[in-house]
Write an enzyme that holds these catalytic residues in place. Sequence first.
Site, PDB file in Angstrom:
ATOM      1  N   GLU A  85       0.812  -1.222   0.000  1.00  0.00           N
ATOM      2  CA  GLU A  85       0.000   0.000   0.000  1.00  0.00           C
ATOM      3  C   GLU A  85       0.846   1.273   0.000  1.00  0.00           C
ATOM      4  O   GLU A  85       0.334   2.343  -0.285  1.00  0.00           O
ATOM      5  CB  GLU A  85      -0.966   0.007   1.187  1.00  0.00           C
ATOM      6  CG  GLU A  85      -0.330   0.181   2.530  1.00  0.00           C
ATOM      7  CD  GLU A  85      -1.340   0.174   3.662  1.00  0.00           C
ATOM      8  OE1 GLU A  85      -1.053   0.795   4.689  1.00  0.00           O
ATOM      9  OE2 GLU A  85      -2.414  -0.443   3.526  1.00  0.00           O
ATOM     10  N   HIS A  86       2.122   1.164   0.303  1.00  0.00           N
ATOM     11  CA  HIS A  86       2.966   2.362   0.358  1.00  0.00           C
ATOM     12  C   HIS A  86       3.427   2.818  -1.024  1.00  0.00           C
ATOM     13  O   HIS A  86       3.527   4.011  -1.273  1.00  0.00           O
ATOM     14  CB  HIS A  86       4.185   2.113   1.244  1.00  0.00           C
ATOM     15  CG  HIS A  86       3.822   1.747   2.641  1.00  0.00           C
ATOM     16  ND1 HIS A  86       4.459   0.754   3.346  1.00  0.00           N
ATOM     17  CD2 HIS A  86       2.854   2.227   3.463  1.00  0.00           C
ATOM     18  CE1 HIS A  86       3.912   0.656   4.539  1.00  0.00           C
ATOM     19  NE2 HIS A  86       2.938   1.536   4.638  1.00  0.00           N
ATOM     20  N   HIS A  87       3.740   1.862  -1.910  1.00  0.00           N
ATOM     21  CA  HIS A  87       4.250   2.218  -3.243  1.00  0.00           C
ATOM     22  C   HIS A  87       3.427   1.598  -4.364  1.00  0.00           C
ATOM     23  O   HIS A  87       3.726   1.816  -5.532  1.00  0.00           O
ATOM     24  CB  HIS A  87       5.712   1.774  -3.394  1.00  0.00           C
ATOM     25  CG  HIS A  87       6.609   2.395  -2.383  1.00  0.00           C
ATOM     26  ND1 HIS A  87       7.000   1.751  -1.220  1.00  0.00           N
ATOM     27  CD2 HIS A  87       7.178   3.624  -2.333  1.00  0.00           C
ATOM     28  CE1 HIS A  87       7.765   2.549  -0.504  1.00  0.00           C
ATOM     29  NE2 HIS A  87       7.891   3.695  -1.153  1.00  0.00           N
ATOM     30  N   GLN A 125       2.437  -6.593   4.738  1.00  0.00           N
ATOM     31  CA  GLN A 125       2.547  -8.006   5.098  1.00  0.00           C
ATOM     32  C   GLN A 125       2.149  -8.266   6.547  1.00  0.00           C
ATOM     33  O   GLN A 125       1.491  -9.268   6.851  1.00  0.00           O
ATOM     34  CB  GLN A 125       3.984  -8.481   4.844  1.00  0.00           C
ATOM     35  CG  GLN A 125       4.202  -9.949   5.124  1.00  0.00           C
ATOM     36  CD  GLN A 125       5.592 -10.404   4.743  1.00  0.00           C
ATOM     37  OE1 GLN A 125       6.226  -9.842   3.851  1.00  0.00           O
ATOM     38  NE2 GLN A 125       6.077 -11.421   5.414  1.00  0.00           N
ATOM     39  N   HIS A 153       9.588  -8.249  -1.520  1.00  0.00           N
ATOM     40  CA  HIS A 153       8.912  -6.974  -1.743  1.00  0.00           C
ATOM     41  C   HIS A 153       9.612  -6.201  -2.854  1.00  0.00           C
ATOM     42  O   HIS A 153      10.782  -5.819  -2.709  1.00  0.00           O
ATOM     43  CB  HIS A 153       8.911  -6.146  -0.446  1.00  0.00           C
ATOM     44  CG  HIS A 153       8.050  -6.732   0.620  1.00  0.00           C
ATOM     45  ND1 HIS A 153       6.856  -6.166   0.991  1.00  0.00           N
ATOM     46  CD2 HIS A 153       8.192  -7.852   1.368  1.00  0.00           C
ATOM     47  CE1 HIS A 153       6.303  -6.902   1.943  1.00  0.00           C
ATOM     48  NE2 HIS A 153       7.101  -7.928   2.187  1.00  0.00           N
ATOM     49  N   CYS A 155       9.144  -3.238  -3.677  1.00  0.00           N
ATOM     50  CA  CYS A 155       9.477  -1.875  -3.243  1.00  0.00           C
ATOM     51  C   CYS A 155      10.862  -1.821  -2.604  1.00  0.00           C
ATOM     52  O   CYS A 155      11.472  -0.755  -2.549  1.00  0.00           O
ATOM     53  CB  CYS A 155       8.417  -1.318  -2.290  1.00  0.00           C
ATOM     54  SG  CYS A 155       8.205  -2.287  -0.785  1.00  0.00           S
TER      55      CYS A 155
END
Length: 195
Positions: A85-87, A125, A153, A155
Amino acid sequence: MECQVYNETVQRELETHYKAVLALLGEDTEREGLQKTPYRVAKAMQTLTRGYAEDPKEILNSAKFKEDYRHMVIVKDIDFFSLCEHHMLPFYGKAHVAYIPNGYITGLSKIARVVDSFSHRLQVQERMTLQIRDCIQEALNPLGVMVVVEARHMCMQMRGVEKQNSVTTTSDFTGAFNQAKTREEFLNLIHRDSL
């Protein structure tokens, strides 16, 4: 798997926004290779986030059976793909899930479907691990649940620190798995070679 929650209105709005993003990045949105990109990305996003329209508890309850089995049930090596959800970049890996029934079992495929439902959302996660655990605990009321998730990940691999071989492991548990001996048995079983 085709998107089960395809919405034409959402599709058109997403297409408009993705076309604007491409233009803001300096791309020619009328270039042959990009003409259908907003459509394809919008459709992909609806597939990758279809978990929002699913009820994971209902998935488990749709195949809930009375059974007097009180030993560990493990479904391991459940492949999953999710979006950070961050990137909004992918993270992917395997989930390992165990529960000790308390009068009820569920269809084995339903455990994998619960993992799919939570992974097909914008996620982190750590939260996904907890959501899977809580869902099984609430739907089946077992003597205990344990979830281990191992993931790579993008990211961390494509941007930022750019560490290609890092793997993140999260775990959580309830009930009988509070005993170190029970946790150890589960961990030994999931790391044993498969069939």
